[in-house]
Enzyme design. Structure first.
Site, PDB file in Angstrom:
ATOM      1  CB  SER A  47      -0.904   0.045   1.233  1.00 13.51           C
ATOM      2  OG  SER A  47      -1.919  -0.919   1.134  1.00 13.51           O
ATOM      3  CD  GLU A  54      -0.394  19.813  -7.905  1.00 13.72           C
ATOM      4  OE1 GLU A  54       0.360  20.663  -8.396  1.00 13.72           O
ATOM      5  OE2 GLU A  54       0.026  18.727  -7.461  1.00 13.72           O
ATOM      6  CB  SER A  55      -5.287  15.778  -4.252  1.00 16.24           C
ATOM      7  OG  SER A  55      -6.123  15.189  -3.270  1.00 16.24           O
ATOM      8  CG  HIS A  60      -4.727   0.206  -1.078  1.00 16.04           C
ATOM      9  ND1 HIS A  60      -4.063   0.457   0.109  1.00 16.04           N
ATOM     10  CD2 HIS A  60      -5.479   1.300  -1.328  1.00 16.04           C
ATOM     11  CE1 HIS A  60      -4.414   1.645   0.556  1.00 16.04           C
ATOM     12  NE2 HIS A  60      -5.270   2.179  -0.300  1.00 16.04           N
ATOM     13  CB  CYS A  75      -8.245  19.976  -5.580  1.00 15.10           C
ATOM     14  SG  CYS A  75      -6.644  20.386  -4.892  1.00 15.10           S
TER      15      CYS A  75
END
Length: 105
Positions: A47, A54-55, A60, A75
């Protein structure tokens, strides 16, 4: 969101290679990487998250099922998200790819 099926189990269990792919995908999107963290699970699975200005991008893996779940979230509508998605799907060479687009906000 990406769901990758029928991937090579060895790749899905290689934390360093997955980290390289996910960080390169962020670069392909022209995103600014802030930090990243990846974890290997025993006996198998990885993971990880790449935090971008920006995010984020997350992954996983379930090598025993040849499956990876990946989120590419931003975003900033000016990023080249499709370039990141194409790079990821090519690198994992999945036999079956499902893409889900979710508009937030």
């Amino acid at each position: 969101m990406l769901e990758l099926h029928d991937c090579d189990a060895t790749l899905l269990n290689d934390m360093q290679q997955i980290k390289t792919i996910m960080c390169e995908a962020a670069c392909k999107a022209k995103a600014m990487i802030v930090t990243e963290h990846f974890h290997y699970f025993l006996p198998f699975g990885v993971s990880g998250v790449v935090i971008i200005q920006e995010s984020h991008l997350t992954i996983h893996t379930w090598p025993e099922h040849g499956y990876a779940a990946i989120d590419v979230f931003t975003c900033n509508s000016k990023l080249a998200l499709q370039a990141a998605v194409q790079y990821i799907t090519q690198q994992f060479n999945a036999g079956n790819v499902t893409q889900h687009y979710l508009h937030r906000g």
